[in-house]
Write an enzyme that holds these catalytic residues in place. Structure first.
Site, PDB file in Angstrom:
ATOM      1  N   HIS A 126     -65.560  35.878  17.525  1.00 27.55           N
ATOM      2  CA  HIS A 126     -66.570  35.223  18.350  1.00 27.55           C
ATOM      3  C   HIS A 126     -66.457  36.304  19.722  1.00 27.55           C
ATOM      4  CE1 HIS A 126     -66.879  31.378  15.263  1.00 27.55           C
ATOM      5  NE2 HIS A 126     -66.533  32.565  15.780  1.00 27.55           N
ATOM      6  N   CYS A 134     -75.502  41.252  31.841  1.00 23.71           N
ATOM      7  CA  CYS A 134     -76.346  40.634  31.504  1.00 23.71           C
ATOM      8  C   CYS A 134     -77.139  40.523  30.556  1.00 23.71           C
ATOM      9  CB  CYS A 134     -76.532  41.470  33.578  1.00 23.71           C
ATOM     10  SG  CYS A 134     -78.133  41.356  33.836  1.00 23.71           S
ATOM     11  N   CYS A 139     -81.807  45.547  32.199  1.00 18.30           N
ATOM     12  CA  CYS A 139     -80.593  45.780  32.586  1.00 18.30           C
ATOM     13  C   CYS A 139     -79.422  46.016  31.938  1.00 18.30           C
ATOM     14  CB  CYS A 139     -79.729  44.248  33.899  1.00 18.30           C
ATOM     15  SG  CYS A 139     -78.472  45.033  34.815  1.00 18.30           S
ATOM     16  N   CYS A 160     -76.290  38.452  38.064  1.00 16.89           N
ATOM     17  CA  CYS A 160     -76.371  40.168  37.961  1.00 16.89           C
ATOM     18  C   CYS A 160     -76.668  40.398  39.759  1.00 16.89           C
ATOM     19  CB  CYS A 160     -76.477  41.190  37.724  1.00 16.89           C
ATOM     20  SG  CYS A 160     -76.432  41.897  37.211  1.00 16.89           S
ATOM     21  N   CYS A 163     -78.934  43.098  39.539  1.00 21.42           N
ATOM     22  CA  CYS A 163     -80.823  42.681  39.281  1.00 21.42           C
ATOM     23  C   CYS A 163     -81.035  42.277  40.842  1.00 21.42           C
ATOM     24  CB  CYS A 163     -80.089  42.158  37.906  1.00 21.42           C
ATOM     25  SG  CYS A 163     -80.449  42.265  36.394  1.00 21.42           S
TER      26      CYS A 163
HETATM   27  P1  CNA Z   1     -62.143  22.843  16.375  1.00 23.01           P
HETATM   28  O1  CNA Z   1     -63.748  23.351  14.770  1.00 23.01           O
HETATM   29  O2  CNA Z   1     -61.780  22.200  16.795  1.00 23.01           O
HETATM   30  O3  CNA Z   1     -60.892  22.989  14.791  1.00 23.01           O
HETATM   31  C1  CNA Z   1     -59.566  22.921  15.175  1.00 23.01           C
HETATM   32  C2  CNA Z   1     -59.004  22.543  14.017  1.00 23.01           C
HETATM   33  O4  CNA Z   1     -57.295  22.765  14.304  1.00 23.01           O
HETATM   34  C3  CNA Z   1     -58.923  21.014  13.432  1.00 23.01           C
HETATM   35  O5  CNA Z   1     -58.891  21.173  11.840  1.00 23.01           O
HETATM   36  C4  CNA Z   1     -57.470  20.133  14.406  1.00 23.01           C
HETATM   37  O6  CNA Z   1     -56.876  19.573  13.300  1.00 23.01           O
HETATM   38  C5  CNA Z   1     -56.392  21.104  14.323  1.00 23.01           C
HETATM   39  N1  CNA Z   1     -55.444  21.424  15.567  1.00 23.01           N
HETATM   40  C6  CNA Z   1     -55.669  21.082  16.406  1.00 23.01           C
HETATM   41  N2  CNA Z   1     -54.671  20.964  17.075  1.00 23.01           N
HETATM   42  C7  CNA Z   1     -54.208  21.533  16.424  1.00 23.01           C
HETATM   43  C8  CNA Z   1     -52.422  21.806  16.184  1.00 23.01           C
HETATM   44  N3  CNA Z   1     -51.408  21.855  17.565  1.00 23.01           N
HETATM   45  N4  CNA Z   1     -52.188  22.783  15.370  1.00 23.01           N
HETATM   46  C9  CNA Z   1     -52.724  23.173  14.902  1.00 23.01           C
HETATM   47  N5  CNA Z   1     -53.357  22.299  13.715  1.00 23.01           N
HETATM   48  C10 CNA Z   1     -54.150  21.658  15.100  1.00 23.01           C
HETATM   49  O7  CNA Z   1     -61.888  24.563  16.109  1.00 23.01           O
HETATM   50  P2  CNA Z   1     -62.483  25.686  14.872  1.00 23.01           P
HETATM   51  O8  CNA Z   1     -61.310  27.082  15.152  1.00 23.01           O
HETATM   52  O9  CNA Z   1     -62.548  25.339  13.974  1.00 23.01           O
HETATM   53  O10 CNA Z   1     -63.802  26.198  15.291  1.00 23.01           O
HETATM   54  C11 CNA Z   1     -64.283  27.006  15.673  1.00 23.01           C
HETATM   55  C12 CNA Z   1     -64.659  27.467  17.489  1.00 23.01           C
HETATM   56  C13 CNA Z   1     -64.261  26.878  18.534  1.00 23.01           C
HETATM   57  C14 CNA Z   1     -64.401  29.542  17.873  1.00 23.01           C
HETATM   58  O11 CNA Z   1     -66.038  29.172  18.221  1.00 23.01           O
HETATM   59  C15 CNA Z   1     -63.925  28.455  19.047  1.00 23.01           C
HETATM   60  O12 CNA Z   1     -65.031  29.776  19.743  1.00 23.01           O
HETATM   61  C16 CNA Z   1     -64.057  27.390  19.371  1.00 23.01           C
HETATM   62  N6  CNA Z   1     -63.470  27.532  20.116  1.00 23.01           N
HETATM   63  C17 CNA Z   1     -61.686  28.029  20.887  1.00 23.01           C
HETATM   64  C18 CNA Z   1     -61.226  27.383  22.117  1.00 23.01           C
HETATM   65  C19 CNA Z   1     -60.529  28.087  22.490  1.00 23.01           C
HETATM   66  O13 CNA Z   1     -60.394  29.656  22.518  1.00 23.01           O
HETATM   67  N7  CNA Z   1     -58.917  27.936  22.616  1.00 23.01           N
HETATM   68  C20 CNA Z   1     -61.226  26.059  22.472  1.00 23.01           C
HETATM   69  C21 CNA Z   1     -62.471  25.594  21.262  1.00 23.01           C
HETATM   70  C22 CNA Z   1     -63.179  25.843  20.722  1.00 23.01           C
END
Ligand code: CNA
Length: 331
Positions: A126, A134, A139, A160, A163
């Site tokens: 992602h 931009c 641009c 930007c 721009c």
């Molecule tokens: P989500 O849908 O929020 O799911 C998170 C999962 O992790 C859930 O099933 C939770 O139960 C589980 N979880 C939470 N804490 C823990 C832990 N400590 N140990 C184990 N399991 C845990 O997030 P996904 O990643 O599934 O969804 C995808 C999205 C979320 C992506 O597009 C990301 O970009 C997006 N996202 C990213 C971030 C980041 O970069 N840190 C933060 C929040 C959301």
């Protein structure tokens, strides 16, 4: 494979682990996930009065009005002081022990890189905040994420400069972080790497994801049948994993490292991390075994262990009523 010891055994022998991670691996670093009870979607829905909080990540919505996204973005943008979690470090350790084929990350915080996983081994499904582009079609200038960090941290829409100089009204294109919004294509690298990795992989590890965002949610199924698969998550998610290790991923990683006898080599690095205690936990992490393939670590309510899995509810009940096999593991 259905046992914790089997997972460790496979890890010990593996040469080409494919790991798929989500927001859960960064929760202990202080970055909330989306869908948990205290996750970002909950706060976003409340703060912006959105019926569907995913709107904030819809490209159409962003193009109409980027201000809402930037008001919120500081919460997921990686701050310089944030340090990788024990799980990020475990992934880097797999790489240094020449066991990691690829890390597919849905996260946009760049913490896997900070932990030391190389760009070659990583697929940022992602995108990330590492760069921004931009949005002006004329641009399309690309800049480093650090150059827009102050505005993003302040909740402002970064513009930007190039721009701005050329535009009559001094507005300039928006510098959009290179993260993949709903409605945008995934980077080609995802499909390119999968094509070769499916053949080469010898183990699939899935950490901290609800597997609700397509098309990444379809990745585990591509490996079923070819390689053993392991889920490490706080709750059950849809899928057919050979083993489900339910708990905080840092705890599970600590238990795995203890089982593998890996605690000696880099224990100091693990102790010296965001959670501190997780390092010490490498030698004493308790879990319950729920036949036939599920292990419950601390912080997993019965909710998490039963969700979407009516077939296994009997097993969960059995375990609570009849006592626990292999009730607690300490090594
Ligand atoms: P989500 O849908 O929020 O799911 C998170 C999962 O992790 C859930 O099933 C939770 O139960 C589980 N979880 C939470 N804490 C823990 C832990 N400590 N140990 C184990 N399991 C845990 O997030 P996904 O990643 O599934 O969804 C995808 C999205 C979320 C992506 O597009 C990301 O970009 C997006 N996202 C990213 C971030 C980041 O970069 N840190 C933060 C929040 C959301």
């Amino acid at each position: 494979m259905s046992h914790f010891a089997d997972v460790a055994h496979l890890l010990r022998r593996a040469k080409n682990v494919v790991a798929l991670v989500g927001a859960g691996v960064s929760v202990s670093c202080g970055i909330p996930d989306f869908r948990s009870a205290h996750g970002l979607y909950h706060s976003v829905a409340e703060r912006f009065g959105l019926s569907d909080p995913q709107q904030i990540f819809c490209i159409d919505h962003f193009e109409d009005d980027p201000s809402m996204f930037f008001e919120f973005a500081s919460q997921i943008m990686p701050q310089p002081h944030v340090r990788p979690s024990p799980t990020h470090r475990f992934l880097a350790e797999l790489q240094s022990r020449r066991r990691l084929l690829r890390l597919y990350s849905q996260n946009i915080d760049g913490l896997e890189k900070r932990a030391g996983v190389s760009e070659q081994r990583t697929v940022l499904c992602h995108g990330s905040f590492l760069t921004a582009t931009c949005t002006s079609r004329a641009c399309k200038r690309r800049v480093k994420g650090t150059s827009i960090a102050p505005q993003v941290a302040a909740g402002l829409v970064p513009r930007c400069i190039k721009c701005q100089k050329n535009s009559d009204d001094d507005s300039g294109g928006v510098l959009k972080p290179d993260i993949v919004f709903f409605g945008e294509k995934l980077p080609n690298r995802v499909a390119d790497c999968l094509e070769t990795d499916i053949e080469k992989a010898d183990l699939l590890l899935v950490f901290g994801t609800s597997l609700q965002v397509a098309p990444v949610s379809k990745i585990p199924a591509m490996f079923y049948g070819h390689v053993p698969s392991v889920l490490v998550n706080r709750e059950l998610v849809a899928g057919h994993f050979d083993v489900e290790l339910l708990g905080d991923c840092d705890d599970v990683v600590a238990a795995l490292r203890a089982e593998l006898g890996w605690h000696d080599r880099s224990a100091a690095r693990y102790v010296d991390d965001a959670r501190g205690a997780a390092g010490a936990a490498t030698t004493n992490v308790a879990y319950h075994f729920v036949p036939p393939k599920r292990f419950l670590f601390a912080n997993v309510g019965s909710e998490g262990a039963r969700r979407d899995d009516p077939e296994d509810q009997n097993n969960s009940n059995e375990s609570e009523d009849d006592g626990v096999t292999n009730a607690s593991h300490t090594s």
